[in-house]
Write an enzyme that holds these catalytic residues in place. Sequence first.
Site, PDB file in Angstrom:
ATOM      1  N   LYS A 106       0.823  -1.206   0.000  1.00 50.75           N
ATOM      2  CA  LYS A 106       0.000   0.000   0.000  1.00 50.75           C
ATOM      3  C   LYS A 106       0.865   1.268   0.000  1.00 50.75           C
ATOM      4  O   LYS A 106       0.432   2.326  -0.446  1.00 50.75           O
ATOM      5  CB  LYS A 106      -0.919   0.034   1.226  1.00 50.75           C
TER       6      LYS A 106
HETATM    7  C1  LIG Z   1      -4.350  -4.983   0.770  1.00 49.93           C
HETATM    8  C2  LIG Z   1      -3.517  -6.208   0.707  1.00 49.93           C
HETATM    9  C3  LIG Z   1      -3.782  -7.236  -0.219  1.00 49.93           C
HETATM   10  C4  LIG Z   1      -4.961  -7.198  -1.142  1.00 49.93           C
HETATM   11  O1  LIG Z   1      -4.897  -6.167  -2.089  1.00 49.93           O
HETATM   12  P1  LIG Z   1      -6.221  -5.627  -2.805  1.00 49.93           P
HETATM   13  O2  LIG Z   1      -5.789  -4.499  -3.616  1.00 49.93           O
HETATM   14  O3  LIG Z   1      -7.149  -5.243  -1.682  1.00 49.93           O
HETATM   15  O4  LIG Z   1      -6.772  -6.778  -3.585  1.00 49.93           O
HETATM   16  C5  LIG Z   1      -2.905  -8.301  -0.277  1.00 49.93           C
HETATM   17  N1  LIG Z   1      -1.849  -8.391   0.555  1.00 49.93           N
HETATM   18  C6  LIG Z   1      -1.571  -7.438   1.456  1.00 49.93           C
HETATM   19  C7  LIG Z   1      -0.404  -7.603   2.351  1.00 49.93           C
HETATM   20  C8  LIG Z   1      -2.384  -6.324   1.571  1.00 49.93           C
HETATM   21  O5  LIG Z   1      -2.105  -5.377   2.480  1.00 49.93           O
END
Ligand SMILES: *Cc1c(COP(=O)(O)O)cnc(C)c1O
Length: 486
Positions: A106
């Site tokens: 993120k």
């Molecule tokens: C948010 C997240 C996901 C999933 O990603 P999306 O964009 O919500 O599909 C997978 N792995 C981790 C570690 C995350 O923080």
Amino acid sequence: MYCSTRSNISCSDTSAILSGIAKDGGLFVPDDLQGIQISPEECVRLSYPELSGKIMAAFLPGLKESMPQITAVYPRKFRAEEITPLTAVGDDWALELYHGPTLAFKDVALSVLPLFITEAKKSEGIPETISILTATSGDTGKAALEGFHDVAETDITVFFPYQGVSEMQRLQMVTQAGSNVRVAAVRGNFDDCQRGVKKAFAEFGKLPKEAQGGRILSSANSINIGRLVPQVVYYYAAYRKLLSEGRILPGQEVDFVVPTGNFGDILAGYLAKKIGLPVGKLVCASNANNVLYDFLRTGVYDRRRPFCKTSSPSMDILVSSNLERLLYFSCGGDAEAVASLMGQLDTEGFYKISDAMLSEIRSLFTAYWCSEAETAETIGRLFREHSYLADTHTAVAFSALEKYKASEGKGRVCVVLSTASPFKFPNAVLSAIGGEAGADEFETALRLADLGGVACPEEISLLKSRPILHETVIDAEDIVNYSVKR
Ligand SMILES: *Cc1c(COP(=O)(O)O)cnc(C)c1O
């Protein structure tokens, strides 16, 4: 221009970023992907900031002038020189997206989103405070707090599921300092948080201007197009790395395996394909909350099922918002059809798409899921066979990769998106590689470092001494009120 997935609302890129979600409840999508075409060969020699500037400016022309300054944050905020390094794991590749300040993928988008917002605010000439509302399944919350704390003329509120995130994830959020931040635990799961936030947007929009207190609400979730655009970049980064090392030839297709929750990260892969990256398959990997697996196999999306708490909490999601964008594209932009499917999901809890839409989607996407036992086994196997320490989410994707290769894989080069540091989930990872948990999370993390042969990131060890600053716990029904009054 950007248009809504649910009606004929359209607006500029900067205004799409500022509002986060369209007034009709739909999500913003670029209306002319054909007009953005970028070949990976022209990207081979660019630095990561240059590459991201090129791709992001193509999606967000309103921010073009500011891109050099915006993308300069990457080398400052990320520990890895390549920002998103590609590591060999046996015959496959892990695209490591977790070398940023909060140790999850993120960070790639949330390091730049606050700057998008500040610049967009300037260019739209908007005097109001931008008030960010964020629902998190664990990682978005901290990454957004890290990005927005103490940013002038913004404030941020994060809602996370009480007892629904890992202890490290919780500590990262509740210790967040900053004069403009609020963090609230919600008695409910991620879907409850996300629904509450979407509702807050709708309710706030109905208030007369005087009652809005000089604020405009926006979102740091992947419903905001400003979250997806920076994520398109690392698909290119992976591809051009393979290209420059001679692992693939120009034009050769590569498969990407993506651990999926809200469908944002994998949708960024779809956008990459649409603007010219040679993507073979996008493999959607789910944990026991396998609603997307069922959907991609049958065309029926049915959220009426038990919510499972797993060791990969950031993927514990039953209503994957960004799927709406894929639906829109796969029915040729029929906003009315999308609005009707979304309405049905809301009222009846399920919908079924047409065979034509399903086959369109299946031509690019496939899906696998894995159980808790398989997740742990995969962490153990990757460690034993390749000395690779994967977190629980990444392990779900590697397990999906095995299943994919065994059934339908075409022998293409495969890249797994590695989305979080194993140190965010020390208990699950340590026990999967045969270690025994310590007295607390921090001791467990130290043992993981010892046994795993990887240094514990400072961000984790420093957490231990940070004071808890946020202890609010609210009911899901109170999200709207909490958000509207600030
Ligand atoms: C948010 C997240 C996901 C999933 O990603 P999306 O964009 O919500 O599909 C997978 N792995 C981790 C570690 C995350 O923080």
